[in-house]
Design an enzyme around this catalytic site. Structure first.
Site, short mmCIF file in Angstrom:
data_model
loop_
_atom_site.label_atom_id
_atom_site.label_comp_id
_atom_site.label_asym_id
_atom_site.label_seq_id
_atom_site.Cartn_x
_atom_site.Cartn_y
_atom_site.Cartn_z
N LYS A 176 0.86 -1.19 0.00
CA LYS A 176 0.00 0.00 0.00
C LYS A 176 0.89 1.24 0.00
O LYS A 176 1.39 1.66 1.04
CB LYS A 176 -0.93 0.05 1.22
CG LYS A 176 -2.00 1.16 1.06
CD LYS A 176 -2.62 1.58 2.38
CE LYS A 176 -1.77 2.62 3.10
NZ LYS A 176 -1.71 3.93 2.39
N GLU A 250 8.76 0.35 11.87
CA GLU A 250 9.88 1.30 11.79
C GLU A 250 9.25 2.68 11.85
O GLU A 250 8.59 3.11 10.91
CB GLU A 250 10.67 1.08 10.51
CG GLU A 250 12.05 1.73 10.52
CD GLU A 250 12.00 3.20 10.15
OE1 GLU A 250 12.12 4.05 11.08
OE2 GLU A 250 11.83 3.51 8.98
N CYS A 284 13.42 10.00 8.78
CA CYS A 284 13.28 9.58 10.17
C CYS A 284 14.62 9.52 10.89
O CYS A 284 14.68 9.62 12.11
CB CYS A 284 12.58 8.23 10.25
SG CYS A 284 13.38 6.92 9.30
N GLU A 382 9.30 14.92 16.72
CA GLU A 382 9.80 14.80 15.35
C GLU A 382 9.10 15.84 14.46
O GLU A 382 7.88 15.84 14.34
CB GLU A 382 9.53 13.40 14.81
CG GLU A 382 10.15 13.17 13.44
CD GLU A 382 9.96 11.75 12.95
OE1 GLU A 382 10.91 11.19 12.39
OE2 GLU A 382 8.84 11.21 13.10
#
Length: 478
Positions: A176, A250, A284, A382
C-alpha cells in the site's frame, strides 16, 4: 507522467472497485501532475485474496530460495535500467531534490534487491542440530501473506526494505503506497510483471488510511510491515497484537549528533549537512538535535548556520537545489507550527524562521535554533522538516544524557578527531543505529531499526530476511 486508471492485482491491471481518485500534486508548482485510482476496502480484499491464493497454492513459496533469489536478481536488472525514471518520478511527486533522488531514492532500492538476491542464493534454509532423542531439523519457512505499508518520504527505499527480503523468503505481498506518492509504484509494478514473478505474489494498491487499516486488520494477512509515524505505528501494533499477527514497525526519530570538542568543524559540516537536511529534512534518521559543548557552543552554532545558509532552496528538479519543498501543504503548516513553537518557548532562530521563501510551492525556510534546551518541543518531537536545534552540554556524560533523554531511539552520531573514542560514545547512546563521523546510511548488509518509540523489529541484513521467516523444528525417532 500519464494518468492511471488501473490497479496491479493478481499479476494484471484491473479496474478499481470504486470511482475515487488520488490527485498527485507537485509540491513545487501546486499543480496536479497525475491521477490514479484510490483503492478501497474491496480492492484490498481482492489483493489479499490474490496474495493468499499465490501463497497457499501457487509455485512461489514452493520454489527453492535460490530459485526465488534468481528471479529477484532479474528484477534488479530491470530496476537498474529504469533508475533515472524512478528518480525523476519521486522528485516530481514529493519534492525530493533530484540530486538526492539520483543518489539515494533510486540506487539504494536497487542495492537492496541485489543484496537479497545474493543472500538468498546461499542462505541456509535448513540445519540439523543434536537433540535429546536424536537429530532435529530446524527449518525456515516463509511467514505468509505480508501487508507492506509505506510512507511518502522515501517510497521505493521503504518498499524494498520489505519487498526484497519478503520475496526471497517466499512470501506474497500486498503493497500500500502512500496517497502522496503512488506513481513510482506503478513503475515497479511494470517491472514485476516483466520479471515474470508469478501472479498474485506482488499486488499494489495505493489508498488512504481507512483502506490501509482494513488491510492491517484483514484475516488473510499474516504479517504487517509498516514504516511511518509513531502514532500510526501504535495503532497498527495494537491491531496486530489483538490478532496475534506478526509485525515490524519502523517509526519516528529525534536523533542527536554529538559534536565533541576535538571535532574539526569545517571537515564535519559537509557530512553533517546530509545527516541533518537530507530529503528536505523529511527523514526519520535525520540528526536534528545537534549537541555542542558550552566551550564551543557559539562556534558550532555559527558553523551549522553557515552550512544551512549555503543550501540553495528551490525547484527540486534543478541539480543545484539542496532543499526543495515539503510534500504537502499540511506538512508545511505543521513544520511552521514547530518553528513558531520554538520561538514562543524562547529559542532563537539564527537562520530561517517563519518567512516563506516563495509565494508558490510548499516551501519553508530552513531554520537553525540556538539557545535551546532539550525540554522544548523542537527538541522533543519529530518535526520532519529542515529545522535544526543546537543544544549545549557541559561534558561528555551530559551529552550522552541529553542524547538518551528522548522518547525515540532510531539513530545518532558523534563527530570527533578520535574515531575509537567515538565508538565508545556510540556504545553508550541507546539507539538502533549510530554513526561515527558519519550518519549510518542504512547499509543493506546491516540491520536497521529503533528502540523505544522508534519501533521494534529490524529490517535489512540477514536479520531483515529472518523477519519474513518462521522457524520450524522437526524431531524424529528412528
Amino acid at each position: 507522467m500519464p494518468h492511471r486508471d488501473r490497479l496491479f492485482i493478481a499479476g494484471g491491471w484491473v479496474a478499481p472497485a470504486g470511482t475515487g481518485t488520488i490527485e498527485v500534486i507537485s509540491p513545487h508548482t501546486e499543480e496536479v501532475v497525475a491521477r490514479v485510482p484510490e483503492g478501497t476496502a474491496a480492492d484490498m480484499d481482492r489483493a489479499v485474496a490474490a496474495a493468499r491464493e499465490a501463497f497457499d497454492r501457487g509455485p512461489w513459496p514452493r520454489m527453492s530460495m535460490a530459485e526465488r533469489a534468481a528471479v529477484v536478481a532479474r528484477l534488479a536488472g530491470l530496476y537498474e535500467a529504469r533508475q533515472g525514471e524512478i528518480a525523476e518520478t519521486i522528485t516530481m511527486e514529493m519534492g525530493s531534490p533530484i540530486t538526492f533522488s539520483q543518489l539515494a531514492q533510486a540506487p539504494q532500492p536497487l542495492g537492496m534487491l541485489r543484496y537479497y538476491a545474493g543472500l538468498g542464493a546461499t542462505f541456509p534454509v535448513e540445519e540439523e542440530r543434536p537433540g535429546m532423542f536424536g537429530p532435529v531439523i530446524v527449518r525456515r519457512e516463509p511467514v505468509g501473506v505480508v501487508a507492506a505499508i509505506v510512507p511518502w518520504n522515501v517510497p521505493q527505499f521503504v518498499i524494498m526494505t520489505k519487498l526484497a527480503p519478503a520475496l526471497v523468503a517466499g512470501c506474497t505481498v500486498v503493497i500500500k503506497p502512500a496517497p502522496e506518492t503512488p506513481l513510482d509504484s506503478y513503475l515497479l509494478a511494470e517491472m514485476i510483471e516483466e520479471a515474470g514473478i508469478p501472479a498474485g505474489v506482488v499486488n499494489i494498491v495505493a489508498a488512504g488510511r481507512e483502506a490501509g487499516e482494513h488491510l492491517v486488520s484483514h484475516p488473510g494477512v499474516d504479517k504487517v510491515a509498516f514504516t511511518g509515524s509513531t502514532a500510526a505505528g501504535r495503532r497498527i501494533g495494537a491491531i496486530c497484537g489483538e490478532r496475534l499477527k506478526r509485525c515490524t514497525l519502523e517509526l519516528g526519530g529525534k536523533s542527536a549528533a554529538i559534536v565533541l570538542d576535538d571535532c574539526d568543524l569545517p571537515s564535519a559540516m559537509g557530512f553533517l549537512s546530509l545527516a541533518t537536511l537530507m530529503n528536505n529534512g523529511q527523514a526519520c534518521v535525520a540528526q536534528t538535535r545537534i549537541l555542542a559543548s558550552r566551550s564551543r557552543y557559539d562556534e558550532v552554532v555559527e558553523a551549522v548556520a553557515e552550512m544551512v545558509r549555503g543550501q540553495r532552496v528551490g525547484d527540486p528538479a534543478d541539480p543545484a537545489t539542496g532543499i526543495g519543498p515539503l510534500v504537502a501543504a499540511r506538512q508545511r503548516d505543521r513544520v511552521e507550527g514547530y518553528v513558531r513553537a520554538g520561538i514562543d518557548e524562547g529559542a532563537k532562530a539564527v537562520v530561517g524562521g517563519l518567512d516563506r521563501p516563495f509565494g508558490r510551492g510548499w516551501y519553508v525556510a530552513p531554520t537553525v535554533f540556538a539557545d535551546a534546551t532539550n525540554d522544548m518541543r523542537i527538541a522533543r518531537e519529530e518535526i520532519f522538516g529542515p529545522v535544526l536545534t543546537v543544544i549545549p552540554y557541559v561534558d561528555e556524560a551530559d551529552a550522552i544524557r541529553i542524547a538518551n533523554d528522548s522518547d525515540y531511539g532510531l539513530s545518532g552520531s558523534v563527530w570527533t578527531a578520535d574515531p575509537d573514542h567515538g565508538v565508545e560514545i556510540a556504545r553508550r547512546v541507546r539507539t538502533g543505529t549510530y554513526g561515527v563521523n558519519m550518519m549510518n546510511t542504512m547499509d543493506p548488509n546491516t540491520p536497521f531499526g529503533g528502540v523505544k518509540s522508534s519501533g521494534f523489529g529490524r529490517e535489512l541484513g540477514p536479520e531483515g530476511l529472518e523477519a519474513y521467516l518462521e522457524c520450524k523444528s522437526i524431531a524424529r525417532l528412528g
